[in-house]
Write a protein that holds these residues in place. Structure first.
Motif, PDB file in Angstrom:
ATOM      1  N   ASN A 298      -1.570  31.105 -11.763  1.00 40.13           N
ATOM      2  CA  ASN A 298      -0.124  31.352 -11.654  1.00 40.13           C
ATOM      3  C   ASN A 298       0.648  30.637 -12.749  1.00 40.13           C
ATOM      4  OD1 ASN A 298      -0.438  32.966  -9.417  1.00 40.13           O
ATOM      5  ND2 ASN A 298       0.036  31.343  -7.948  1.00 40.13           N
ATOM      6  N   LEU A 299       0.283  29.386 -13.013  1.00 37.15           N
ATOM      7  CA  LEU A 299       0.973  28.628 -14.064  1.00 37.15           C
ATOM      8  C   LEU A 299       0.682  29.217 -15.442  1.00 37.15           C
ATOM      9  CD1 LEU A 299       0.545  24.958 -12.790  1.00 37.15           C
ATOM     10  CD2 LEU A 299       2.616  26.375 -12.735  1.00 37.15           C
ATOM     11  N   GLN A 300      -0.531  29.693 -15.634  1.00 38.20           N
ATOM     12  CA  GLN A 300      -0.866  30.341 -16.916  1.00 38.20           C
ATOM     13  C   GLN A 300      -0.038  31.608 -17.113  1.00 38.20           C
ATOM     14  OE1 GLN A 300      -5.017  30.900 -17.863  1.00 38.20           O
ATOM     15  NE2 GLN A 300      -5.577  28.859 -17.116  1.00 38.20           N
ATOM     16  N   GLU A 301       0.120  32.397 -16.050  1.00 33.86           N
ATOM     17  CA  GLU A 301       0.933  33.618 -16.141  1.00 33.86           C
ATOM     18  C   GLU A 301       2.384  33.268 -16.466  1.00 33.86           C
ATOM     19  OE1 GLU A 301       0.616  36.255 -12.752  1.00 33.86           O
ATOM     20  OE2 GLU A 301      -1.580  36.127 -12.833  1.00 33.86           O
ATOM     21  N   TYR A 302       2.904  32.273 -15.780  1.00 28.05           N
ATOM     22  CA  TYR A 302       4.279  31.798 -16.010  1.00 28.05           C
ATOM     23  C   TYR A 302       4.439  31.357 -17.471  1.00 28.05           C
ATOM     24  CZ  TYR A 302       8.074  28.271 -15.673  1.00 28.05           C
ATOM     25  OH  TYR A 302       9.185  27.500 -15.871  1.00 28.05           O
ATOM     26  N   TYR A 303       3.509  30.563 -17.956  1.00 29.01           N
ATOM     27  CA  TYR A 303       3.529  30.059 -19.329  1.00 29.01           C
ATOM     28  C   TYR A 303       3.500  31.220 -20.327  1.00 29.01           C
ATOM     29  CZ  TYR A 303       1.706  27.547 -23.453  1.00 29.01           C
ATOM     30  OH  TYR A 303       1.512  27.021 -24.715  1.00 29.01           O
ATOM     31  N   HIS A 304       2.614  32.177 -20.101  1.00 29.91           N
ATOM     32  CA  HIS A 304       2.497  33.303 -21.018  1.00 29.91           C
ATOM     33  C   HIS A 304       3.751  34.181 -20.995  1.00 29.91           C
ATOM     34  CE1 HIS A 304      -1.497  32.530 -22.555  1.00 29.91           C
ATOM     35  NE2 HIS A 304      -1.835  32.173 -21.334  1.00 29.91           N
ATOM     36  N   SER A 305       4.416  34.266 -19.841  1.00 27.00           N
ATOM     37  CA  SER A 305       5.670  35.035 -19.787  1.00 27.00           C
ATOM     38  C   SER A 305       6.746  34.351 -20.636  1.00 27.00           C
ATOM     39  CB  SER A 305       6.148  35.219 -18.340  1.00 27.00           C
ATOM     40  OG  SER A 305       6.642  34.008 -17.802  1.00 27.00           O
ATOM     41  N   ILE A 306       6.743  33.017 -20.660  1.00 27.29           N
ATOM     42  CA  ILE A 306       7.684  32.272 -21.509  1.00 27.29           C
ATOM     43  C   ILE A 306       7.348  32.509 -22.983  1.00 27.29           C
ATOM     44  CG2 ILE A 306       8.444  29.954 -22.222  1.00 27.29           C
ATOM     45  CD1 ILE A 306       9.539  30.686 -19.439  1.00 27.29           C
ATOM     46  N   LEU A 307       6.076  32.403 -23.326  1.00 27.89           N
ATOM     47  CA  LEU A 307       5.669  32.638 -24.718  1.00 27.89           C
ATOM     48  C   LEU A 307       6.058  34.040 -25.182  1.00 27.89           C
ATOM     49  CD1 LEU A 307       2.090  31.032 -24.961  1.00 27.89           C
ATOM     50  CD2 LEU A 307       4.308  30.002 -25.502  1.00 27.89           C
ATOM     51  N   HIS A 308       5.928  34.990 -24.283  1.00 30.55           N
ATOM     52  CA  HIS A 308       6.266  36.378 -24.608  1.00 30.55           C
ATOM     53  C   HIS A 308       7.757  36.522 -24.929  1.00 30.55           C
ATOM     54  CE1 HIS A 308       5.899  40.719 -24.577  1.00 30.55           C
ATOM     55  NE2 HIS A 308       6.923  40.782 -23.739  1.00 30.55           N
TER      56      HIS A 308
END
Length: 186
Positions: A90-100
């Protein structure tokens, strides 16, 4: 062009272990207030290193502010590659959404984690490439932002570098302000 680094506590340092924690909204509001002040002074770039907690909450605020301030840009400069690799899914998905959503993403050392020198290199680069820092940190509650704050203050002693600190008292003021506004609207 004004560039500010925003950093502060990691979420676990504040006892926050999920994205729905009540305190996050107050921390984000305090950050938003500071960013709005800096935008009025010409802020164009918000820079974070992508750490969980204050930095990613800052990214959310910056992304939200772009609706009204389209010139505002978000940069994520990570200290090493795959810093999120040990985080839960979940945290990885959240992080990747920010990077995007970020306007610029780069890894400073271009290698996986090798040692503390990478954090030092990150701090030195961020300080040299920015006009100031907003740091959510209070000496009463020690944590990892202490080191960046010390370096930023040192840097500010020898250059025209602005260091803005958001303390626990500042956060308490935001909470009280919000409660007062809510009472007014009842």
């Amino acid at each position: 062009m004004k560039v500010f680094v925003i950093t502060g506590y990691k979420s676990f340092e504040l006892g926050i272990f999920n994205q729905k924690h009540e305190a996050i909204k107050y921390i984000k509001k305090a950050i938003k207030n500071e960013l709005l002040t800096r935008i009025d002074e010409g802020l164009e770039w918000v820079v974070i290193s992508g750490q969980l907690g204050v930095e990613l909450w800052t990214a959310e605020v910056a992304i939200e502010l772009r609706e009204n301030y389209p010139h505002l840009k978000l940069a994520v400069l990570t200290p090493f590659m795959d810093q999120e690799s040990k985080w839960n899914e979940n945290l990885q998905e959240y992080y990747h959404s920010i990077l995007h959503e970020a306007d610029f993403v780069e890894t400073i050392t271009n290698r996986p984690y090798e040692g503390p020198w990478q954090f030092k290199a990150k701090d030195e680069l961020l300080l040299s490439k920015s006009d100031g820092s907003i740091i959510v940190y209070d000496e009463e509650k020690e944590g990892s932002p202490k080191y960046f704050l010390e370096k930023a203050r040192e840097y500010g002693n020898t250059s025209d570098y602005q260091v803005i600190q958001i303390t626990l008292a500042d956060l308490q003021n935001v909470i009280e302000e919000e409660q007062w506004e809510n009472d007014e609207n009842v």
